[in-house]
Design a protein around this motif. Structure first.
Motif, PDB file in Angstrom:
ATOM      1  N   ASP A   1       0.825  -1.207   0.000  1.00 52.42           N
ATOM      2  CA  ASP A   1       0.000   0.000   0.000  1.00 52.42           C
ATOM      3  C   ASP A   1       0.858   1.255   0.000  1.00 52.42           C
ATOM      4  N   LEU A   2       0.210   2.418   0.009  1.00 53.38           N
ATOM      5  CA  LEU A   2       0.884   3.701  -0.187  1.00 53.38           C
ATOM      6  C   LEU A   2       0.751   4.607   1.033  1.00 53.38           C
ATOM      7  N   SER A   3       0.578   4.034   2.201  1.00 53.66           N
ATOM      8  CA  SER A   3       0.168   4.809   3.363  1.00 53.66           C
ATOM      9  C   SER A   3       1.221   5.799   3.852  1.00 53.66           C
ATOM     10  N   ALA A   4       0.783   7.048   4.039  1.00 46.06           N
ATOM     11  CA  ALA A   4       1.597   8.049   4.734  1.00 46.06           C
ATOM     12  C   ALA A   4       1.192   8.149   6.199  1.00 46.06           C
ATOM     13  N   GLU A   5       0.121   7.443   6.582  1.00 43.25           N
ATOM     14  CA  GLU A   5      -0.433   7.530   7.928  1.00 43.25           C
ATOM     15  C   GLU A   5       0.357   6.652   8.892  1.00 43.25           C
ATOM     16  N   GLN A   6       0.932   7.264   9.916  1.00 38.86           N
ATOM     17  CA  GLN A   6       1.717   6.508  10.885  1.00 38.86           C
ATOM     18  C   GLN A   6       0.899   5.417  11.567  1.00 38.86           C
ATOM     19  N   LYS A   7      -0.298   5.768  12.018  1.00 36.68           N
ATOM     20  CA  LYS A   7      -1.139   4.802  12.745  1.00 36.68           C
ATOM     21  C   LYS A   7      -1.489   3.606  11.873  1.00 36.68           C
ATOM     22  N   ALA A   8      -1.768   3.844  10.611  1.00 33.23           N
ATOM     23  CA  ALA A   8      -2.107   2.744   9.715  1.00 33.23           C
ATOM     24  C   ALA A   8      -0.941   1.781   9.559  1.00 33.23           C
TER      25      ALA A   8
ATOM     26  N   LYS B   1      -7.968  14.781  -3.808  1.00 32.93           N
ATOM     27  CA  LYS B   1      -9.128  14.535  -2.944  1.00 32.93           C
ATOM     28  C   LYS B   1      -8.795  13.492  -1.893  1.00 32.93           C
ATOM     29  N   GLY B   2      -8.034  12.460  -2.299  1.00 33.64           N
ATOM     30  CA  GLY B   2      -7.648  11.410  -1.363  1.00 33.64           C
ATOM     31  C   GLY B   2      -6.771  11.924  -0.245  1.00 33.64           C
ATOM     32  N   THR B   3      -5.857  12.838  -0.579  1.00 37.72           N
ATOM     33  CA  THR B   3      -4.999  13.427   0.452  1.00 37.72           C
ATOM     34  C   THR B   3      -5.829  14.191   1.468  1.00 37.72           C
ATOM     35  N   ARG B   4      -6.795  14.946   0.986  1.00 36.74           N
ATOM     36  CA  ARG B   4      -7.650  15.717   1.905  1.00 36.74           C
ATOM     37  C   ARG B   4      -8.512  14.790   2.769  1.00 36.74           C
ATOM     38  N   LEU B   5      -9.043  13.718   2.193  1.00 36.37           N
ATOM     39  CA  LEU B   5      -9.840  12.773   2.972  1.00 36.37           C
ATOM     40  C   LEU B   5      -9.000  12.110   4.055  1.00 36.37           C
ATOM     41  N   THR B   6      -7.766  11.771   3.696  1.00 35.05           N
ATOM     42  CA  THR B   6      -6.869  11.159   4.672  1.00 35.05           C
ATOM     43  C   THR B   6      -6.549  12.126   5.803  1.00 35.05           C
ATOM     44  N   GLY B   7      -6.303  13.382   5.459  1.00 35.09           N
ATOM     45  CA  GLY B   7      -6.030  14.384   6.480  1.00 35.09           C
ATOM     46  C   GLY B   7      -7.186  14.554   7.447  1.00 35.09           C
ATOM     47  N   ASP B   8      -8.400  14.515   6.909  1.00 38.97           N
ATOM     48  CA  ASP B   8      -9.584  14.644   7.765  1.00 38.97           C
ATOM     49  C   ASP B   8      -9.754  13.422   8.677  1.00 38.97           C
ATOM     50  N   ARG B   9      -9.362  12.275   8.179  1.00 37.81           N
ATOM     51  CA  ARG B   9      -9.532  11.017   8.927  1.00 37.81           C
ATOM     52  C   ARG B   9      -8.424  10.800   9.948  1.00 37.81           C
ATOM     53  N   ASN B  10      -7.236  11.279   9.647  1.00 35.39           N
ATOM     54  CA  ASN B  10      -6.060  10.971  10.459  1.00 35.39           C
ATOM     55  C   ASN B  10      -5.912  11.976  11.599  1.00 35.39           C
ATOM     56  N   HIS B  11      -6.608  11.716  12.694  1.00 33.37           N
ATOM     57  CA  HIS B  11      -6.598  12.623  13.836  1.00 33.37           C
ATOM     58  C   HIS B  11      -5.679  12.130  14.955  1.00 33.37           C
ATOM     59  N   TYR B  12      -4.841  11.143  14.663  1.00 25.91           N
ATOM     60  CA  TYR B  12      -3.998  10.555  15.699  1.00 25.91           C
ATOM     61  C   TYR B  12      -2.754  11.407  15.966  1.00 25.91           C
ATOM     62  N   THR B  13      -2.218  11.264  17.170  1.00 27.54           N
ATOM     63  CA  THR B  13      -1.017  11.990  17.572  1.00 27.54           C
ATOM     64  C   THR B  13       0.152  11.614  16.678  1.00 27.54           C
ATOM     65  N   ARG B  14       0.893  12.626  16.223  1.00 30.00           N
ATOM     66  CA  ARG B  14       2.077  12.351  15.407  1.00 30.00           C
ATOM     67  C   ARG B  14       3.228  11.895  16.299  1.00 30.00           C
ATOM     68  N   LEU B  15       3.964  10.901  15.805  1.00 32.56           N
ATOM     69  CA  LEU B  15       5.046  10.304  16.574  1.00 32.56           C
ATOM     70  C   LEU B  15       6.394  10.556  15.908  1.00 32.56           C
ATOM     71  N   THR B  16       7.394  10.738  16.731  1.00 32.71           N
ATOM     72  CA  THR B  16       8.765  10.783  16.252  1.00 32.71           C
ATOM     73  C   THR B  16       9.571   9.779  17.073  1.00 32.71           C
ATOM     74  N   LEU B  17      10.790   9.471  16.642  1.00 33.65           N
ATOM     75  CA  LEU B  17      11.633   8.540  17.388  1.00 33.65           C
ATOM     76  C   LEU B  17      12.686   9.335  18.149  1.00 33.65           C
ATOM     77  N   LYS B  18      12.706   9.131  19.453  1.00 34.60           N
ATOM     78  CA  LYS B  18      13.661   9.832  20.315  1.00 34.60           C
ATOM     79  C   LYS B  18      14.092   8.871  21.419  1.00 34.60           C
ATOM     80  N   ASP B  19      15.397   8.816  21.669  1.00 39.21           N
ATOM     81  CA  ASP B  19      15.927   7.916  22.704  1.00 39.21           C
ATOM     82  C   ASP B  19      15.475   6.484  22.483  1.00 39.21           C
ATOM     83  N   ASN B  20      15.517   6.055  21.222  1.00 43.92           N
ATOM     84  CA  ASN B  20      15.234   4.668  20.836  1.00 43.92           C
ATOM     85  C   ASN B  20      13.764   4.255  20.981  1.00 43.92           C
ATOM     86  N   ARG B  21      12.861   5.209  21.139  1.00 40.87           N
ATOM     87  CA  ARG B  21      11.453   4.815  21.223  1.00 40.87           C
ATOM     88  C   ARG B  21      10.555   5.871  20.594  1.00 40.87           C
ATOM     89  N   LEU B  22       9.402   5.418  20.117  1.00 39.86           N
ATOM     90  CA  LEU B  22       8.434   6.325  19.531  1.00 39.86           C
ATOM     91  C   LEU B  22       7.827   7.192  20.620  1.00 39.86           C
TER      92      LEU B  22
END
Length: 341
Positions: A99-106, A166-187
């Motif tokens: 798949d082509l997912s940019a969504e971290q949670k997915a 349109k798909g990018t906008r729909l994904t943005g509206d759907r993706n309300h989860y907290t954004r994660l980064t990696l720091k000190d070896n953990r998300l």
């Protein structure tokens, strides 16, 4: 049906780029999605293709659509909604999934829910085979392949503009989860920070950039031993994305690419050394097609190192993969190494 590829969401913006390249390379196409009328319109352009409408809420229709395919390419976001039912169909049918997912949670959900099942079935499940997620994973892996441990990987993404689909906008509206980064070896949850200035080189130049982690944080961290990963996106492109008046992309060349230009630079650090590599090209949606098709070519030719849920940086030789891409699609720089300042 020996080289049949099923594309779900085939009539979507990015899906059309993918089926055009698959068709050019001689693959048998199974075009699928929820809207049969749109699929029939596509068949006029690809008369040898097979049309199979299917709904993600109907497992029987999915199995009937994908039966006989070697690989399923899921182009239908939001992947938070479509990945699970389509992967479940791939598992029932014993066929590979991309798949082509940019969504971290997915992407996280795919690893957490399907790793054991995919491994036991000996199939490949590869999320985020796209500009976001996959490209930075390949670049990061290529320049750190002889490093057992990495202190930091920073990904800088510059766009001269962003006309979202349109798909990018729909994904943005759907993706309300907290954004994660990696720091000190953990998300960890992304903390607010100040914008930075970054030189994306010509033709994009120096731009203000903000921290905006996408699925590459997940793909890279799944297989590289790295302490921290950060992604920065040029502020101008984010402004376009957030503006409801920004129109969808329009084709400007024979490949139907828009005029959008991109630059991705990856900087990896270990001890007192820094390595840098960059990728430049035209149209972030269009460039996903060569990434997907090269992934398909390599799966079908047996150029994989494992099965189960994985990433394109992990399952293939990343340097060889990048070198195989056509320079008209994407230009990859040579790796540069220097001492950290």
């Amino acid at each position: 049906m020996e080289n049949s590829i099923a594309i779900y969401g085939a009539y979507g913006h990015t899906g059309k780029f993918i089926i055009a390249e698959l068709y050019r390379q001689g693959y048998q196409l199974i075009l699928s999605g929820r809207d049969e009328e749109k699929l029939l319109n596509l068949k006029t352009e690809y008369p040898d293709s097979i049309i199979k409408a299917a709904n993600i809420n109907d497992s029987k229709s999915l199995d009937e659509a994908f039966s006989g395919a070697k690989i399923i390419v899921n182009c239908a976001g939001p992947f938070l909604d479509t990945a699970k039912p389509i992967i479940e169909s791939a598992l029932r049918l014993n066929i590979h999934y991309i798949d082509l997912s940019a969504e971290q949670k997915a992407v996280l959900d795919v690893f957490e829910q399907f790793s054991e099942q995919a491994k036991s079935k000996e199939i490949l499940v590869i999320p985020a085979v796209a500009f976001y997620g996959g490209l930075a994973d390949l670049l990061s892996t290529a320049i750190t392949q002889d490093w057992n441990e990495i202190d930091e990987i920073n990904v800088y993404i510059g766009l001269n503009s962003w006309h979202p689909t349109k798909g990018t906008r729909l994904t943005g509206d759907r993706n309300h989860y907290t954004r994660l980064t990696l720091k000190d070896n953990r998300l960890q949850e992304l903390q607010p920070g100040s914008p930075i200035k970054w030189d994306f080189k010509n033709p994009i130049g120096i731009q203000e950039a903000v921290a905006l982690p996408l699925s590459e944080i997940i793909t890279i961290s799944r297989h590289l031993k790295v302490k921290s990963i950060n992604t920065f996106l040029s502020q101008n492109s984010l402004d376009d994305l957030r503006n409801a008046e920004t129109p969808e992309p329009k084709p400007t060349d024979e490949k139907n690419r828009s005029s959008q230009l991109f630059s991705v630079e990856v900087v990896a650090a270990k001890d007192h050394k820094k390595r840098t590599i960059s990728a430049q090209g035209q149209d972030i949606y269009a460039v996903t097609a060569p990434l997907v098709v090269e992934t398909i070519n390599r799966i079908l030719s047996g150029k994989t190192v494992k099965t189960g849920v994985t990433t394109i940086g992990e399952v293939f030789n990343a340097s060889d993969f990048l070198q195989s891409l056509d320079k008209d699609d994407i230009i990859i720089s040579d790796m540069q190494e220097s001492d950290l300042n």
